[in-house]
Scaffold this motif. Structure first.
Motif, mmCIF file in Angstrom:
data_model
loop_
_atom_site.group_PDB
_atom_site.id
_atom_site.type_symbol
_atom_site.label_atom_id
_atom_site.label_comp_id
_atom_site.label_asym_id
_atom_site.label_seq_id
_atom_site.Cartn_x
_atom_site.Cartn_y
_atom_site.Cartn_z
ATOM 1 N N MET A 74 0.854 -1.177 0.000
ATOM 2 C CA MET A 74 0.000 0.000 0.000
ATOM 3 C C MET A 74 0.895 1.234 0.000
ATOM 4 O O MET A 74 1.817 1.351 0.819
ATOM 5 C CB MET A 74 -0.921 0.014 1.218
ATOM 6 N N ARG A 75 0.624 2.144 -0.930
ATOM 7 C CA ARG A 75 1.432 3.368 -1.036
ATOM 8 C C ARG A 75 0.488 4.542 -1.296
ATOM 9 O O ARG A 75 -0.089 4.641 -2.375
ATOM 10 C CB ARG A 75 2.460 3.228 -2.144
ATOM 11 N N ASN A 76 0.336 5.369 -0.282
ATOM 12 C CA ASN A 76 -0.541 6.540 -0.397
ATOM 13 C C ASN A 76 -1.940 6.154 -0.851
ATOM 14 O O ASN A 76 -2.548 6.808 -1.714
ATOM 15 C CB ASN A 76 0.066 7.571 -1.360
ATOM 16 N N GLY A 77 -2.459 5.074 -0.275
ATOM 17 C CA GLY A 77 -3.809 4.642 -0.565
ATOM 18 C C GLY A 77 -3.977 3.859 -1.848
ATOM 19 O O GLY A 77 -5.108 3.513 -2.212
ATOM 20 N N VAL A 78 -2.883 3.566 -2.554
ATOM 21 C CA VAL A 78 -2.943 2.814 -3.805
ATOM 22 C C VAL A 78 -2.332 1.437 -3.579
ATOM 23 O O VAL A 78 -1.269 1.306 -2.943
ATOM 24 C CB VAL A 78 -2.186 3.545 -4.944
ATOM 25 N N LYS A 79 -2.981 0.411 -4.097
ATOM 26 C CA LYS A 79 -2.475 -0.960 -3.992
ATOM 27 C C LYS A 79 -1.542 -1.203 -5.170
ATOM 28 O O LYS A 79 -1.964 -1.193 -6.338
ATOM 29 C CB LYS A 79 -3.638 -1.946 -3.995
ATOM 30 N N GLU A 80 -0.249 -1.437 -4.884
ATOM 31 C CA GLU A 80 0.769 -1.553 -5.930
ATOM 32 C C GLU A 80 1.252 -2.998 -6.076
ATOM 33 O O GLU A 80 1.575 -3.655 -5.076
ATOM 34 C CB GLU A 80 1.965 -0.647 -5.617
ATOM 35 N N PHE A 81 1.321 -3.446 -7.318
ATOM 36 C CA PHE A 81 1.824 -4.770 -7.663
ATOM 37 C C PHE A 81 2.982 -4.618 -8.649
ATOM 38 O O PHE A 81 3.094 -3.607 -9.344
ATOM 39 C CB PHE A 81 0.731 -5.617 -8.327
ATOM 40 N N ARG A 121 -2.286 0.080 -8.950
ATOM 41 C CA ARG A 121 -1.149 0.466 -9.796
ATOM 42 C C ARG A 121 -0.293 -0.782 -10.035
ATOM 43 O O ARG A 121 0.163 -1.412 -9.077
ATOM 44 C CB ARG A 121 -0.327 1.561 -9.129
ATOM 45 N N ILE A 122 -0.115 -1.142 -11.299
ATOM 46 C CA ILE A 122 0.659 -2.345 -11.630
ATOM 47 C C ILE A 122 1.887 -1.938 -12.438
ATOM 48 O O ILE A 122 1.754 -1.358 -13.530
ATOM 49 C CB ILE A 122 -0.166 -3.377 -12.420
ATOM 50 N N PHE A 123 3.057 -2.209 -11.903
ATOM 51 C CA PHE A 123 4.307 -2.022 -12.629
ATOM 52 C C PHE A 123 4.576 -3.295 -13.424
ATOM 53 O O PHE A 123 4.559 -4.394 -12.859
ATOM 54 C CB PHE A 123 5.461 -1.751 -11.661
ATOM 55 N N VAL A 134 0.068 -5.623 -21.480
ATOM 56 C CA VAL A 134 -0.855 -6.397 -20.650
ATOM 57 C C VAL A 134 -2.262 -5.838 -20.837
ATOM 58 O O VAL A 134 -2.506 -4.643 -20.639
ATOM 59 C CB VAL A 134 -0.482 -6.371 -19.157
ATOM 60 N N HIS A 135 -3.183 -6.731 -21.214
ATOM 61 C CA HIS A 135 -4.603 -6.398 -21.329
ATOM 62 C C HIS A 135 -5.326 -6.985 -20.125
ATOM 63 O O HIS A 135 -5.135 -8.157 -19.788
ATOM 64 C CB HIS A 135 -5.171 -6.981 -22.625
ATOM 65 N N TRP A 136 -6.173 -6.187 -19.481
ATOM 66 C CA TRP A 136 -6.890 -6.605 -18.275
ATOM 67 C C TRP A 136 -8.275 -7.086 -18.707
ATOM 68 O O TRP A 136 -9.257 -6.358 -18.629
ATOM 69 C CB TRP A 136 -6.922 -5.451 -17.279
ATOM 70 N N HIS A 137 -8.327 -8.315 -19.146
ATOM 71 C CA HIS A 137 -9.457 -8.924 -19.850
ATOM 72 C C HIS A 137 -10.747 -8.847 -19.030
ATOM 73 O O HIS A 137 -10.827 -9.367 -17.926
ATOM 74 C CB HIS A 137 -9.095 -10.388 -20.138
ATOM 75 N N THR A 161 10.077 -0.860 -18.023
ATOM 76 C CA THR A 161 8.965 -1.034 -17.091
ATOM 77 C C THR A 161 7.910 0.020 -17.376
ATOM 78 O O THR A 161 8.222 1.220 -17.435
ATOM 79 C CB THR A 161 9.451 -0.912 -15.637
ATOM 80 N N TYR A 162 6.667 -0.422 -17.577
ATOM 81 C CA TYR A 162 5.544 0.487 -17.777
ATOM 82 C C TYR A 162 4.607 0.383 -16.576
ATOM 83 O O TYR A 162 4.629 -0.603 -15.842
ATOM 84 C CB TYR A 162 4.784 0.141 -19.060
ATOM 85 N N VAL A 163 3.758 1.399 -16.408
ATOM 86 C CA VAL A 163 2.867 1.471 -15.265
ATOM 87 C C VAL A 163 1.419 1.546 -15.760
ATOM 88 O O VAL A 163 1.091 2.359 -16.633
ATOM 89 C CB VAL A 163 3.171 2.705 -14.385
ATOM 90 N N TYR A 164 0.585 0.679 -15.218
ATOM 91 C CA TYR A 164 -0.861 0.721 -15.444
ATOM 92 C C TYR A 164 -1.522 1.155 -14.137
ATOM 93 O O TYR A 164 -1.181 0.629 -13.066
ATOM 94 C CB TYR A 164 -1.397 -0.649 -15.848
#
Length: 468
Positions: A74-81, A121-123, A134-137, A161-164
Motif C-alpha cells: 500500500m502506497r498513499n492509498g494505492v495498492k501496488e503490484f 497500480r501495476i508495474f 498487458v490487457h486486463w481482460h 517497465t511500464y505502469v498501469y
C-alpha cells in the motif's frame, strides 16, 4: 502449506516463510524499493495457501490451483503490484518441464486479488526478448490502460517497465494477458488470473474459492519449447499449465459451499464436468448471474475467452473426478499420430521388430488403457522430457487419464486453511463396485444365415433449387 503475506513490512522470518513455499523476493536496493514494489517470484508448481490481506480492504481470498496470489504494498492509498514478464521453466507434471513465458517465475503468472473500488497500480517489467503489453481482460479501465499495443499504448520494449493505473470498478473474475504478438506470447503461456472481490465480504460468500485457467500447448515428445503457430492441433491440454497427474486436487470440507472459477485461454471450448454433485453457474466475466437466471448443471461449456464461476455444496464424501469432457483433452502428448490398433493381431510384427529392437512392445490391440497399466508395472522407454498419454494411479490401479483432469476431494474435519491432499478416500464397507461371482446368462442372438439382405439405393443429383 505456508500463507504468503503482502509485501508491506516483509520481515526476515516472512522472507524465509515465502522461500519455503517456493516464493522469494529478488534482491533490490533501498532506492529502487522507494519507487517500485518488490519483485516476488515463485519456483514451485504446487498450490499455495490463500493470501489473507493484512492491509487494505478485507476480502475472502481465492486459492489458485497449482499457483499463488501476488503480494502487494500500500502506497498513499494505492495498492501496488509488480509483474515481470519473463522466460520461465514450468513443470507440467513430474518428469516433464516446459520452457515457457510467464510472469514472476511461473506460467500462468500469479493471481492478482483486489477489492471493488481499490485504486490499483501495476508495474510491468519486460524481461522477454520482444515487446509486450498487458490487457486486463473483462475489466472496465480507461482506454489508455487497456493494453492493446499500438492502439491504446506503445508496446513495452524489452528491459523497460511500464505502469498501469486504474480503479477496480466491478467485482468479478477476470484474466490478464498480452495484446502484443499474442499468438506467440499466449502460446508460450503468458497469462494470469485476476479477481476483484466485492466491497462487502459477505456478498456471495463461500467457504472455499478456487481459480485456474485453461491453456493448451503443442510440445513435441522429447522437446521443451511449444510450437507457437499451432491453431487447433495441440497435444497438451492443461489446468494452469499442469497436466494430470501433476494437477493438485481441490480439497474441501463436507458441506462446504465451494466456488470454482475457470477461465479459458485455449483455442477451443471446454465442457467442464464435475462428478457426484450438481452446480450452478453463478458468474461470468460480465458479472454475477442473478439467482433467478441460474439452473442446475453437472457440465458447463466454457468458450474461448470466457470465464465461468460455478458453485455447489460439497455434501458427498469421496474423491470425485473433475475434468474436461472432450476425451482427447484428458490425454497427454503421446496421443497424436498413433494409429488405431484395436483388433489388429500383432504377433508376427512383434517377432520381426523384436529382432531389431529387443525391448519393443506391441500396444493398442485391445485399447490404449494397457499403456498406463504397463507404465505402472515397468519403466516404459519414452523420449526425454515426455509424459505417457495416460498416467497416474489411484488406490485401485491406473487411472487412465492425463491432461485436463483432477479430483474434488471431499472430507470431514479439515482445518480452515488446510488444502493438503488427504490421500485416497476410505470407502465405507460395501460401497465400492465389486466383481460378481456366479453364472452369467448366455446371449441369445438370431441364427446367422447365408442370405445377405440388401437395399437398392437410387441416387439423383439435384438440379436447380428443387422448388426451394
Amino acid at each position: 502449506m505456508d500463507t504468503p503475506k503482502s509485501t508491506k513490512n516483509i520481515t526476515r522470518r516472512d522472507f524465509f516463510k515465502l522461500a519455503g513455499a517456493g516464493i522469494a523476493l529478488t534482491a533490490v536496493n533501498k532506492v529502487a524499493l522507494a519507487a517500485l514494489p518488490e519483485i516476488v517470484t515463485a519456483e514451485k508448481a504446487n498450490t499455495q495457501a490463500p493470501l489473507h490481506p493484512d492491509n487494505g480492504r478485507p476480502y475472502n481470498p481465492v486459492v489458485t490451483l497449482n499457483g499463488w496470489s501476488l503480494p502487494w504494498r500500500m502506497r498513499n492509498g494505492v495498492k501496488e503490484f509488480h509483474l515481470v514478464a519473463e522466460p520461465v521453466i514450468r513443470e507440467m507434471a513430474p518428469g516433464m518441464k516446459a520452457h515457457l513465458w510467464g510472469y514472476n517465475g511461473q506460467s500462468p503468472g500469479p493471481t492478482i486479488e483486489v477489492v471493488e473500488g481499490d485504486r490499483v497500480r501495476i508495474f510491468v517489467t519486460n524481461r522477454l526478448p520482444e515487446k509486450t503489453s498487458v490487457h486486463w481482460h473483462g475489466q472496465r479501465v480507461p482506454n489508455g490502460m487497456d493494453g492493446v499495443s499500438g492502439l491504446t499504448q506503445p508496446a513495452i520494449p524489452p528491459g523497460k517497465t511500464y505502469v498501469y493505473e486504474f480503479e477496480a470498478k466491478r467485482a468479478g473474475t477476470f484474466m490478464y494477458h498480452p495484446h502484443a504478438d499474442e499468438m506467440t506470447q499466449m502460446a508460450m503461456g503468458l497469462m494470469g488470473s485476476w479477481v476483484t472481490h466485492p466491497k462487502n465480504p459477505k456478498f456471495m460468500q463461500v467457504d472455499r474459492d478456487f481459480i485456474f485457467l485453461l491453456n493448451a500447448y503443442d510440445i513435441e515428445p522429447g522437446s521443451y519449447t511449444p510450437k507457437t503457430n499451432t491453431m487447433l492441433d495441440f497435444n497438451l491440454w492443461t489446468f494452469n499449465s499442469r497436466v494430470f497427474p501433476g494437477i493438485d486436487p481441490l480439497v474441501v470440507n463436507k458441506n462446504d459451499k465451494v466456488r470454482i472459477r475457470v477461465g479459458n485461454l485455449t483455442m477451443t471450448n471446454h465442457p467442464i464436468h464435475l462428478h457426484g454433485h450438481e452446480f450452478q453457474v453463478t458468474g461470468t466475466d460480465g458479472g454475477w448471474v442473478p439467482p433467478s437466471a441460474r439452473w442446475p448443471e453437472v457440465t458447463t461449456d466454457i468458450a474461448v475467452g470466457q470465464m465461468r464461476a460455478i458453485e455447489f455444496v460439497a455434501d458427498e464424501l469421496g474423491d470425485w473426478a473433475f475434468h474436461c469432457h472432450k476425451s482427447h483433452h484428458t490425454m497427454n502428448a503421446m496421443g497424436h499420430d498413433v494409429p488405431n490398433m484395436i483388433g489388429v493381431k500383432q504377433h508376427d510384427l512383434v517377432k520381426k521388430v523384436g529382432d531389431l529392437l529387443p525391448d519393443y512392445m506391441a500396444m493398442g490391440e485391445t485399447g490404449m488403457a494397457e499403456m498406463s497399466e504397463m507404465a505402472s508395472m515397468m519403466e516404459m522407454p519414452l523420449p526425454e522430457n515426455t509424459l505417457p498419454m495416460m498416467t497416474g494411479t489411484g488406490q485401485y490401479g491406473a487411472i487412465d487419464m492425463g491432461g485436463m483432469f483432477t479430483t474434488l476431494k471431499v472430507r470431514e474435519g479439515l482445518a480452515k486453511n488446510d488444502y493438503q491432499d488427504p490421500g485416497p478416500y476410505q470407502h465405507p464397507k460395501g460401497s465400492v463396485a465389486y466383481e460378481y461371482i456366479g453364472e452369467v446368462p448366455t446371449v441369445n442372438r438370431p441364427l446367422a444365415t447365408d442370405e445377405q439382405s440388401a437395399v437398392e439405393v437410387h441416387v439423383r443429383k439435384p438440379s436447380g433449387h428443387s422448388g426451394h
